[in-house]
Design a protein around this motif. Structure first.
Motif, mmCIF file in Angstrom:
data_model
loop_
_atom_site.group_PDB
_atom_site.id
_atom_site.type_symbol
_atom_site.label_atom_id
_atom_site.label_comp_id
_atom_site.label_asym_id
_atom_site.label_seq_id
_atom_site.Cartn_x
_atom_site.Cartn_y
_atom_site.Cartn_z
ATOM 1 N N VAL A 93 10.185 54.122 6.525
ATOM 2 C CA VAL A 93 9.409 55.005 7.402
ATOM 3 C C VAL A 93 9.356 54.430 8.809
ATOM 4 O O VAL A 93 9.519 55.138 9.807
ATOM 5 C CB VAL A 93 7.972 55.172 6.857
ATOM 6 C CG1 VAL A 93 7.128 56.011 7.806
ATOM 7 C CG2 VAL A 93 8.008 55.822 5.480
ATOM 8 N N SER A 97 10.584 56.507 12.710
ATOM 9 C CA SER A 97 9.379 57.289 13.002
ATOM 10 C C SER A 97 8.434 56.601 13.968
ATOM 11 O O SER A 97 7.683 57.260 14.689
ATOM 12 C CB SER A 97 8.626 57.597 11.697
ATOM 13 O OG SER A 97 9.367 58.478 10.893
ATOM 14 N N SER A 180 10.786 60.256 5.875
ATOM 15 C CA SER A 180 10.374 60.282 7.280
ATOM 16 C C SER A 180 11.248 61.224 8.104
ATOM 17 O O SER A 180 10.793 61.780 9.101
ATOM 18 C CB SER A 180 10.410 58.873 7.878
ATOM 19 O OG SER A 180 11.737 58.385 7.951
#
Length: 266
Positions: A93, A97, A180
């Motif tokens: 993630v 992100s 993500s």
């Protein structure tokens, strides 16, 4: 691409160090515990035989004799896996992100680089971090677990177990990266990734409890390279190929989605 790769390693080193400190603390505590309780391990093992099966599974004791060096090592792998696997999902993630979350995407993704090159450089840096993490787990487990237990004959099992941890980390990293790439924001991606890793553990616990692990184990990556099965049979070629397929497909799809997504704040 090389510049972005090394920059990414520099930006993520503090986070990696935090997780590595947790690994050292966990294995160090285990070493002290095993040394202090070494004489009482036989009694603890007999006591554990009377526990409900679900309790044994939840504490990584199912099918394990903790009063043997191999059993104690297998139990410890269960706990280090928890750190390794959740870190891997979070890394997936965090890789791309965070640029949106921290407001740095406008700076990074308007640079004269192809977006695909940026994303693959980030993937490469993340894989490097996971490799460092797995190697550290292997070294700390050997120094703090195997040596104090006094049985270096399990070193071979330890090496392939560490390789299995790394492959599983890559699968879970890919899972986090893919989630993500589909999520609108960092918090949502983090939540769904952590829930997904937790779900994988729940599936594994359910399979261990019902005894259907051999049939449905492919449903949960955290069960691909179970330390007990590795100790008996080594790394399963089927799960190695399955893991590699998931990793390549997941990273390629995630990179494709990121390439098409609007990552520049308006």
């Amino acid at each position: 691409m090389k510049t972005i790769y090394f920059k990414e390693l520099k930006l993520t080193r503090k986070l990696l160090m935090i997780w590595l400190v947790l690994v050292v603390m966990l294995t160090g505590f285990a070493a002290i515990e095993f040394v202090v309780l070494k004489e009482a391990m036989g009694e603890i093992a007999k006591l554990a035989e009377g526990f409900p099966k679900i309790i044994l599974i939840l504490f990584g004791l199912n099918g394990i004799r903790i009063d043997t060096p191999l059993g104690a090592y297998q139990c410890m792998v269960f706990w280090t896996d928890l750190l390794a696997f959740f870190y891997a999902g979070f890394t997936g993630v965090f890789a791309v992100s965070r640029e949106v979350m921290f407001g740095t995407s406008e700076f990074l993704f308007t640079k004269p680089y192809k977006r695909s090159a940026i994303i693959w450089a980030k993937i490469g840096a993340a894989v490097t971090n996971l490799g460092v993490f797995s190697i550290t787990v292997g070294i700390m487990s050997y120094l703090f677990i195997i040596l104090p237990l006094g049985d270096t004959s399990i070193t071979g099992i330890h090496i392939i177990t560490t390789a299995g941890i790394f492959l599983t980390q890559l699968v879970l990293f890919t899972t986090g990266l893919f989630i993500s790439s589909l999520s609108k924001n960092y918090k949502t991606a983090s939540l769904f990734t952590m829930l997904t890793v937790a779900l994988f553990y729940m599936i594994r616990f359910a399979l261990d409890y019902t005894g259907n692990g051999n049939l449905l184990n492919m449903l949960t990556p955290v069960g691909y390279f179970n330390v007990v099965s590795i100790s008996e049979k080594g790394l399963d070629p089927f799960y190695i190929l399955l893991s590699m397929g998931i990793i390549l497909a997941g990273c390629s799809l995630a990179a494709g989605f990121y390439e098409k997504r609007d990552l520049i704040p308006k």
